[in-house]
Design a protein around this motif. Structure first.
Motif, PDB file in Angstrom:
ATOM      1  N   VAL A  42     -60.797 -13.770 -26.103  1.00  0.00           N
ATOM      2  CA  VAL A  42     -61.095 -12.363 -25.866  1.00  0.00           C
ATOM      3  C   VAL A  42     -61.801 -11.771 -27.071  1.00  0.00           C
ATOM      4  O   VAL A  42     -61.663 -12.249 -28.202  1.00  0.00           O
ATOM      5  N   VAL A  43     -62.559 -10.720 -26.810  1.00  0.00           N
ATOM      6  CA  VAL A  43     -63.103  -9.906 -27.888  1.00  0.00           C
ATOM      7  C   VAL A  43     -62.002  -8.966 -28.351  1.00  0.00           C
ATOM      8  O   VAL A  43     -61.241  -8.428 -27.537  1.00  0.00           O
ATOM      9  N   ASP A  44     -61.854  -8.791 -29.636  1.00  0.00           N
ATOM     10  CA  ASP A  44     -60.858  -7.866 -30.180  1.00  0.00           C
ATOM     11  C   ASP A  44     -60.967  -6.535 -29.433  1.00  0.00           C
ATOM     12  O   ASP A  44     -62.004  -5.878 -29.444  1.00  0.00           O
ATOM     13  N   PRO A  45     -59.884  -6.120 -28.741  1.00  0.00           N
ATOM     14  CA  PRO A  45     -59.946  -4.883 -27.952  1.00  0.00           C
ATOM     15  C   PRO A  45     -60.279  -3.639 -28.767  1.00  0.00           C
ATOM     16  O   PRO A  45     -60.727  -2.628 -28.207  1.00  0.00           O
ATOM     17  N   ASN A  46     -60.075  -3.703 -30.071  1.00  0.00           N
ATOM     18  CA  ASN A  46     -60.387  -2.557 -30.922  1.00  0.00           C
ATOM     19  C   ASN A  46     -61.846  -2.521 -31.356  1.00  0.00           C
ATOM     20  O   ASN A  46     -62.271  -1.576 -32.026  1.00  0.00           O
ATOM     21  N   ALA A  47     -62.595  -3.560 -30.993  1.00  0.00           N
ATOM     22  CA  ALA A  47     -64.004  -3.618 -31.398  1.00  0.00           C
ATOM     23  C   ALA A  47     -64.860  -2.734 -30.501  1.00  0.00           C
ATOM     24  O   ALA A  47     -64.755  -2.784 -29.274  1.00  0.00           O
ATOM     25  N   GLY A  48     -65.699  -1.922 -31.112  1.00  0.00           N
ATOM     26  CA  GLY A  48     -66.639  -1.107 -30.359  1.00  0.00           C
ATOM     27  C   GLY A  48     -67.944  -1.853 -30.128  1.00  0.00           C
ATOM     28  O   GLY A  48     -68.103  -3.004 -30.536  1.00  0.00           O
ATOM     29  N   ILE A  49     -68.878  -1.196 -29.483  1.00  0.00           N
ATOM     30  CA  ILE A  49     -70.188  -1.778 -29.215  1.00  0.00           C
ATOM     31  C   ILE A  49     -71.144  -1.368 -30.328  1.00  0.00           C
ATOM     32  O   ILE A  49     -71.359  -0.174 -30.569  1.00  0.00           O
ATOM     33  N   ASP A  50     -71.713  -2.358 -30.999  1.00  0.00           N
ATOM     34  CA  ASP A  50     -72.695  -2.098 -32.044  1.00  0.00           C
ATOM     35  C   ASP A  50     -74.035  -1.782 -31.381  1.00  0.00           C
ATOM     36  O   ASP A  50     -74.581  -2.607 -30.651  1.00  0.00           O
ATOM     37  N   GLY A 102     -67.195   3.395 -28.709  1.00  0.00           N
ATOM     38  CA  GLY A 102     -65.864   3.007 -28.271  1.00  0.00           C
ATOM     39  C   GLY A 102     -65.627   3.379 -26.819  1.00  0.00           C
ATOM     40  O   GLY A 102     -66.455   4.009 -26.170  1.00  0.00           O
ATOM     41  N   GLY A 103     -64.462   2.961 -26.293  1.00  0.00           N
ATOM     42  CA  GLY A 103     -64.107   3.300 -24.921  1.00  0.00           C
ATOM     43  C   GLY A 103     -64.783   2.455 -23.872  1.00  0.00           C
ATOM     44  O   GLY A 103     -64.781   2.801 -22.687  1.00  0.00           O
ATOM     45  N   VAL A 104     -65.356   1.326 -24.278  1.00  0.00           N
ATOM     46  CA  VAL A 104     -66.035   0.432 -23.325  1.00  0.00           C
ATOM     47  C   VAL A 104     -65.259  -0.886 -23.278  1.00  0.00           C
ATOM     48  O   VAL A 104     -65.255  -1.636 -24.259  1.00  0.00           O
ATOM     49  N   PRO A 105     -64.577  -1.203 -22.169  1.00  0.00           N
ATOM     50  CA  PRO A 105     -63.844  -2.469 -22.079  1.00  0.00           C
ATOM     51  C   PRO A 105     -64.779  -3.660 -22.246  1.00  0.00           C
ATOM     52  O   PRO A 105     -65.855  -3.698 -21.658  1.00  0.00           O
ATOM     53  N   THR A 106     -64.372  -4.620 -23.047  1.00  0.00           N
ATOM     54  CA  THR A 106     -65.222  -5.778 -23.306  1.00  0.00           C
ATOM     55  C   THR A 106     -64.667  -7.068 -22.730  1.00  0.00           C
ATOM     56  O   THR A 106     -65.308  -8.112 -22.841  1.00  0.00           O
ATOM     57  N   ASN A 107     -63.481  -7.028 -22.122  1.00  0.00           N
ATOM     58  CA  ASN A 107     -62.844  -8.264 -21.668  1.00  0.00           C
ATOM     59  C   ASN A 107     -62.517  -8.308 -20.184  1.00  0.00           C
ATOM     60  O   ASN A 107     -61.869  -9.238 -19.725  1.00  0.00           O
TER      61      ASN A 107
END
Length: 207
Positions: A42-50, A102-107
């Protein structure tokens, strides 16, 4: 005379304790990690989109999955409930603080990918009740700009799966280095593989 004998005895006792401490080997990895055969990346859930590299974490996630499949030790799991281990990854860009979205699910992928050198296998999610805190089932939020403070280097962390809020527990093993998630070789997976080999040697040498 009695003082000198007491001092000599104390020094001898200290030497014995130091020697015993040196002989006692530190456990590299626990047995349940060595016995694990399914893994969720998984991508770290705390990671935002760069904004400058919006696909960096997703690409790193797929590269790690491919490296694990080529290793052949693990099978990819679709969610936390079926994963013996969870690997959380996060790309670094050399900055400790940066603007992200932030606020964009990545997983929350609808399918699980099993990439190998010969192609990509796809398997659907099964009807297993989700574990609490499973990052693959994160609900969409309102995208918003944020200042993200995170390690400047690539991060690769291993957690135990098949439990609620698995990523809130301490990591079993954590590795961070510049270009640790570099495509296509993914050095972090090589380091993890060598660590497991060393742990298995340690385990077989234990009486």
């Amino acid at each position: 005379m009695r003082y000198h004998r007491s001092l000599a005895f104390s020094l001898l006792l200290i030497c014995c304790l130091v020697a015993a401490g040196k002989d006692k080997k530190k456990i590299i990895l626990p047995n349940d990690v060595l016995e694990a055969r399914t893994v969720l990346v998984v991508v770290d859930p705390n990671a935002g989109i760069d904004a400058e590299a919006p696909n960096a974490n997703r690409t790193a996630q797929e590269d790690v999955e491919k490296a694990l499949m080529n290793w052949g030790r693990f099978t990819l799991a679709p969610d936390v409930s079926s994963a013996d281990l969870i690997i959380s990854i996060r790309k670094g860009n050399g900055k400790i603080a940066q603007q992200t979205i932030g606020g964009v699910p990545t997983n929350n992928r609808p399918v699980i990918f099993e990439p190998t050198d010969s192609g990509v296998g796809i398997g659907a999610h099964r009807g297993t009740p989700p574990q609490a805190g499973d990052p693959t089932g994160a609900q969409p939020q309102d995208p918003h700009p944020q200042v993200e403070v995170a390690p400047a280097q690539d991060m690769f962390a291993v957690y135990r799966g098949k439990r609620d809020n698995a990523l809130d527990a301490p990591a079993v093993w954590r590795y961070s280095a510049k270009n640790a998630l570099r495509s296509p070789d993914v050095p972090a997976v090589d380091v993890f593989r060598n660590l497991i080999k060393e742990a298995e040697k340690q385990q077989s040498a234990t009486p």
